[in-house]
Design a protein around this motif. Structure first.
Motif, PDB file in Angstrom:
ATOM      1  N   TRP A 159      14.854  10.748 -31.926  1.00  0.00           N
ATOM      2  CA  TRP A 159      15.894   9.723 -31.925  1.00  0.00           C
ATOM      3  C   TRP A 159      16.480   9.455 -33.308  1.00  0.00           C
ATOM      4  O   TRP A 159      17.482   8.749 -33.425  1.00  0.00           O
ATOM      5  CB  TRP A 159      15.340   8.422 -31.344  1.00  0.00           C
TER       6      TRP A 159
ATOM      7  N   LYS B 239      22.125   7.825 -29.462  1.00  0.00           N
ATOM      8  CA  LYS B 239      22.604   7.292 -28.181  1.00  0.00           C
ATOM      9  C   LYS B 239      24.064   7.646 -27.945  1.00  0.00           C
ATOM     10  O   LYS B 239      24.460   8.011 -26.818  1.00  0.00           O
ATOM     11  CB  LYS B 239      22.428   5.775 -28.152  1.00  0.00           C
TER      12      LYS B 239
ATOM     13  N   LEU C 115      24.340  11.313 -26.925  1.00  0.00           N
ATOM     14  CA  LEU C 115      23.916  11.511 -25.537  1.00  0.00           C
ATOM     15  C   LEU C 115      24.983  11.024 -24.569  1.00  0.00           C
ATOM     16  O   LEU C 115      25.266  11.672 -23.558  1.00  0.00           O
ATOM     17  CB  LEU C 115      22.600  10.778 -25.289  1.00  0.00           C
TER      18      LEU C 115
ATOM     19  N   GLU D 295      17.244   7.997 -18.066  1.00  0.00           N
ATOM     20  CA  GLU D 295      16.101   8.143 -18.952  1.00  0.00           C
ATOM     21  C   GLU D 295      15.469   9.525 -18.839  1.00  0.00           C
ATOM     22  O   GLU D 295      15.081  10.129 -19.844  1.00  0.00           O
ATOM     23  CB  GLU D 295      15.072   7.047 -18.653  1.00  0.00           C
TER      24      GLU D 295
ATOM     25  N   GLN E   9      17.681  11.988 -20.604  1.00  0.00           N
ATOM     26  CA  GLN E   9      17.599  11.820 -22.047  1.00  0.00           C
ATOM     27  C   GLN E   9      16.336  12.482 -22.599  1.00  0.00           C
ATOM     28  O   GLN E   9      16.388  13.159 -23.635  1.00  0.00           O
ATOM     29  CB  GLN E   9      17.619  10.330 -22.406  1.00  0.00           C
TER      30      GLN E   9
END
Length: 409
Positions: free
Chosen positions: A226, A252, A255, A263, A266
């Protein structure tokens, strides 16, 4: 019986010049009547038959041939230069002069943009002539300054120096600069953040498992994957939490741009993307992603649903290497051991950049199950549908390692 003999002609002292000499020699070597009937001729006849006019014509033809050959060669050179010049930018203008041509350009520097991305975007927008020259000038004139994210009012056809001056402004040289390279693991990123902020690494690493703080799905074991790579600029006094949040928010947004919102998706995309960056170069991200999906989608196939990635095993072992032993491949305690466990590992193994994320979100459709980088210098990767084909590619890789001692460690 009639006697056959050659007729000998002696040179007449009163004869005139080379013509008479040649004529006399021709008579001297002339064939007999019987030789003539057999088709035998004097070796000097052909030369003797060339008049002065014919020799002039022959010289003219030779000269014309050389002129024609030279012209053809020149045209060929021009064609080669014309075809290669655009590819290698031989005649490309490297810089403009002055502060611009008066045409305004609204330019945006996004959070996480690298200097290379900024330079490429400036060239595409027509602000500067050449991204490479911009980066050279930046390194020379403003290496201690940073281009802050934001909106800028620039102009077309600015010199590199003028554009840099506008972008960096009267900037405080003590502003915080942070660089997160591709493939950087979270512990390395924590250290980079700590160094930039001037704090102890524990002030950063304490957020490692605080997924709720940053809105990260609980399926992830930690913040790995992340902390989006890029170059960042922060004001003095920015907290470690805010720095991490900036990096996470960048991931974020990438994505979301790739339409990856659930989720599960991801987790899948960030994990695959992080593997791609260790297993391939950018040009091969999509075909390798396709091969990974083939393995995951076909547990009854030749690969049995195992990814068999050395990079994931190495991550679980806490080291960086291209070589994994058979014992390490059988280590059940390593949750990142994709030789022992089917499917994806426990989570991402690094910080994937935008290109890898997009490749994982949109893999190539292919029939490959195997891949191996056979040249670590060029990143050349070869693909195979069967293990038998793959073994031949592995032999090529092993040969390269043998020829390049010390590079396959």
């Amino acid at each position: 019986m009639q006697t056959k003999r050659r007729t000998r002609v002696t040179k007449n002292p009163s004869s005139n010049g080379a013509h008479e000499d040649r004529e006399s020699l021709s008579h001297l070597l002339a064939p007999t009547d019987e030789e003539a009937r057999a088709g035998i001729v004097s070796p000097l006849i052909e030369q003797a038959e060339y008049s002065d006019e014919e020799q002039r014509r022959r010289r003219a033809r030779s000269r014309n041939f050389m002129i024609t050959a030279t012209l053809v060669f020149s045209v060929a050179i021009i064609m080669v230069i014309s075809s290669l010049a655009p590819k290698y930018d031989w005649f490309k203008r490297k810089d403009y002069n002055g502060d611009g041509n008066g045409t305004s350009v609204s330019f945006v520097v996004s959070e996480g943009d690298t200097n290379g991305q900024i330079a490429a975007n400036l060239e595409e927008a027509g602000v500067i002539a050449d991204a490479g020259r911009f980066l050279e000038t930046y390194q020379k004139d403003a290496a201690d300054k940073f281009i802050q994210p934001g909106d800028y009012d620039l102009q077309e056809h600015m010199s590199s120096s003028a554009a840099i001056s506008q972008l960096v402004g009267d900037q405080d040289a003590n502003s915080i600069y942070l660089a997160i390279p591709q493939n950087m693991r979270k512990d390395e990123a924590y250290q980079a953040i700590a160094d930039a902020l001037g704090v102890n690494i524990t002030e950063v690493s304490k957020y490692d498992k605080e997924l709720d703080t940053f809105g990260i799905p609980k399926k992830f074991p930690n913040l790995e994957g992340w902390l989006h790579p890029g170059e960042y600029r922060f004001e003095q006094g920015t907290s470690a939490e805010d720095v991490i949040r900036t990096l996470v928010d960048h991931t974020k947004s990438e994505l979301k741009a790739a339409n990856i919102t659930s989720e599960d998706d991801q987790f899948h995309v960030l994990t695959v993307a992080s593997i791609l960056e260790f297993e391939a170069t950018a040009r091969d991200y999509k075909p390798v992603a396709g091969a990974i999906e083939n393995r995951l989608d076909n547990p009854d196939g030749e690969t049995g649903g195992f990814l068999q990635s050395d990079a994931t095993v190495a991550y679980g072992l806490g080291k960086k290497t291209y070589h994994i032993s058979n014992e390490e491949k059988q280590d059940a305690s390593n949750k990142y051991n994709t030789f022992y466990y089917q499917g994806l590992p426990a989570g991402p193994i690094g910080s994937p950049a935008t290109e890898a994320i997009n490749a994982a979100a949109n893999p190539d459709k292919n029939d490959y199950y195997f891949w191996v980088t056979v040249n670590l210098d060029t990143g050349e990767t070869k693909f195979a549908k069967t293990f038998e084909e793959h073994e031949k590619n592995v032999e090529e890789y092993n040969q390269w390692c043998s020829d390049n001692e010390g590079k396959c460690v």
